[in-house]
Design a protein around this motif. Structure first.
Motif, short mmCIF file in Angstrom:
data_model
loop_
_atom_site.label_atom_id
_atom_site.label_comp_id
_atom_site.label_asym_id
_atom_site.label_seq_id
_atom_site.Cartn_x
_atom_site.Cartn_y
_atom_site.Cartn_z
N ARG A 42 0.84 -1.21 0.00
CA ARG A 42 0.00 0.00 0.00
C ARG A 42 0.87 1.26 0.00
O ARG A 42 0.58 2.22 -0.70
CB ARG A 42 -0.95 0.00 1.19
N VAL A 43 1.94 1.25 0.77
CA VAL A 43 2.85 2.39 0.81
C VAL A 43 3.52 2.57 -0.55
O VAL A 43 3.64 3.68 -1.06
CB VAL A 43 3.91 2.22 1.93
N ALA A 44 3.94 1.46 -1.19
CA ALA A 44 4.58 1.53 -2.50
C ALA A 44 3.62 2.06 -3.56
O ALA A 44 4.05 2.58 -4.58
CB ALA A 44 5.10 0.16 -2.91
N SER A 45 2.32 1.96 -3.33
CA SER A 45 1.32 2.43 -4.29
C SER A 45 1.00 3.91 -4.13
O SER A 45 0.20 4.45 -4.88
CB SER A 45 0.03 1.62 -4.14
N GLN A 46 1.61 4.55 -3.17
CA GLN A 46 1.39 5.99 -2.98
C GLN A 46 2.42 6.77 -3.81
O GLN A 46 3.33 6.22 -4.39
CB GLN A 46 1.55 6.36 -1.51
N ASP A 47 2.24 8.06 -3.86
CA ASP A 47 3.16 8.96 -4.55
C ASP A 47 3.37 8.52 -6.00
O ASP A 47 2.41 8.34 -6.71
CB ASP A 47 4.48 9.08 -3.79
N GLU A 48 4.61 8.30 -6.43
CA GLU A 48 4.86 7.95 -7.83
C GLU A 48 4.22 6.62 -8.20
O GLU A 48 3.83 6.40 -9.34
CB GLU A 48 6.35 7.92 -8.15
N GLY A 49 4.05 5.72 -7.24
CA GLY A 49 3.40 4.44 -7.50
C GLY A 49 1.94 4.58 -7.90
O GLY A 49 1.36 3.66 -8.47
N SER A 50 1.33 5.72 -7.62
CA SER A 50 -0.08 5.92 -7.98
C SER A 50 -0.25 6.56 -9.36
O SER A 50 -1.36 6.75 -9.82
CB SER A 50 -0.76 6.80 -6.93
N LEU A 51 0.86 6.88 -10.03
CA LEU A 51 0.82 7.49 -11.36
C LEU A 51 0.75 6.41 -12.43
O LEU A 51 1.06 5.25 -12.18
CB LEU A 51 2.07 8.34 -11.58
N ARG A 52 0.34 6.80 -13.63
CA ARG A 52 0.33 5.84 -14.74
C ARG A 52 1.74 5.33 -14.98
O ARG A 52 2.69 6.09 -15.05
CB ARG A 52 -0.22 6.48 -16.00
N GLN A 53 1.87 4.02 -15.09
CA GLN A 53 3.15 3.37 -15.33
C GLN A 53 3.18 2.86 -16.77
O GLN A 53 2.17 2.33 -17.26
CB GLN A 53 3.33 2.19 -14.37
N TYR A 54 4.31 2.98 -17.43
CA TYR A 54 4.49 2.51 -18.79
C TYR A 54 5.47 1.35 -18.79
O TYR A 54 6.53 1.42 -18.14
CB TYR A 54 5.03 3.63 -19.69
N LEU A 55 5.11 0.28 -19.50
CA LEU A 55 5.93 -0.92 -19.57
C LEU A 55 6.21 -1.24 -21.03
O LEU A 55 5.41 -0.93 -21.90
CB LEU A 55 5.20 -2.09 -18.90
N VAL A 56 7.32 -1.89 -21.27
CA VAL A 56 7.70 -2.28 -22.63
C VAL A 56 8.21 -3.71 -22.60
O VAL A 56 8.83 -4.14 -21.62
CB VAL A 56 8.77 -1.31 -23.21
N ARG A 57 7.92 -4.45 -23.67
CA ARG A 57 8.43 -5.82 -23.78
C ARG A 57 8.90 -6.07 -25.21
O ARG A 57 8.10 -6.35 -26.10
CB ARG A 57 7.38 -6.84 -23.38
N PRO A 58 10.21 -5.96 -25.42
CA PRO A 58 10.75 -6.30 -26.73
C PRO A 58 10.56 -7.79 -27.00
O PRO A 58 10.32 -8.57 -26.09
CB PRO A 58 12.24 -5.96 -26.61
N LEU A 59 10.69 -8.19 -28.25
CA LEU A 59 10.55 -9.60 -28.60
C LEU A 59 11.43 -10.49 -27.73
O LEU A 59 12.57 -10.15 -27.43
CB LEU A 59 10.94 -9.81 -30.07
N ASP A 60 10.87 -11.63 -27.34
CA ASP A 60 11.60 -12.63 -26.56
C ASP A 60 12.25 -12.06 -25.30
O ASP A 60 13.38 -12.38 -24.96
CB ASP A 60 12.68 -13.30 -27.42
N SER A 61 11.54 -11.20 -24.60
CA SER A 61 12.06 -10.58 -23.39
C SER A 61 10.96 -10.47 -22.36
O SER A 61 9.80 -10.74 -22.63
CB SER A 61 12.62 -9.19 -23.73
N ASP A 62 11.31 -10.05 -21.16
CA ASP A 62 10.34 -9.82 -20.09
C ASP A 62 9.87 -8.37 -20.13
O ASP A 62 10.52 -7.50 -20.71
CB ASP A 62 10.98 -10.09 -18.73
N TRP A 63 8.74 -8.11 -19.48
CA TRP A 63 8.25 -6.74 -19.34
C TRP A 63 9.24 -5.94 -18.52
O TRP A 63 9.77 -6.43 -17.52
CB TRP A 63 6.88 -6.72 -18.65
N LYS A 64 9.48 -4.71 -18.94
CA LYS A 64 10.37 -3.80 -18.22
C LYS A 64 9.68 -2.46 -18.01
O LYS A 64 8.91 -2.01 -18.85
CB LYS A 64 11.66 -3.58 -19.02
N PHE A 65 9.97 -1.84 -16.89
CA PHE A 65 9.46 -0.50 -16.60
C PHE A 65 10.08 0.47 -17.59
O PHE A 65 11.28 0.46 -17.83
CB PHE A 65 9.84 -0.12 -15.16
#
Length: 94
Positions: A42-65
């Motif tokens: 819950r604490v981690a979801s406050q402040d910047e954690g409550s803003l829209r987050q963008y993620l990217v996943r290049p081919l054959d890779s994991d999701w990254k912030f």
């Protein structure tokens, strides 16, 4: 290994965007803690954690912030390809 501050979160209804551009996947969402979230989550979801987050996943890779919105009024075109941002309505305000 899972991140203990991100185990019990989910995209907030109406804020999830997903798409692919040139073989790379992109996602954006505002996340919120679930009912069983720990106090640390819950604490981690406050402040910047409550803003829209963008993620990217290049081919054959994991999701990254990729980025978060420090100014939600600025849209998302600087964070993802412009063509995808246009499809997402420039990630209109939450």
């Amino acid at each position: 290994m899972s991140n203990p501050h991100r185990e019990h979160i989910r995209p907030k209804a109406g804020t999830f965007y997903y798409g692919e551009c040139r073989g790379v996947e992109y996602a954006a969402a505002v996340f919120e803690p679930t009912a069983d979230a720990t106090e640390a989550e819950r604490v981690a979801s406050q402040d910047e954690g409550s803003l829209r987050q963008y993620l990217v996943r290049p081919l054959d890779s994991d999701w990254k912030f990729l980025a978060s919105d420090t100014n939600p009024d600025s849209g998302c075109a600087k964070k993802i390809p412009a063509a995808l941002a246009a499809l997402w309505g420039n990630c209109s305000k939450v």
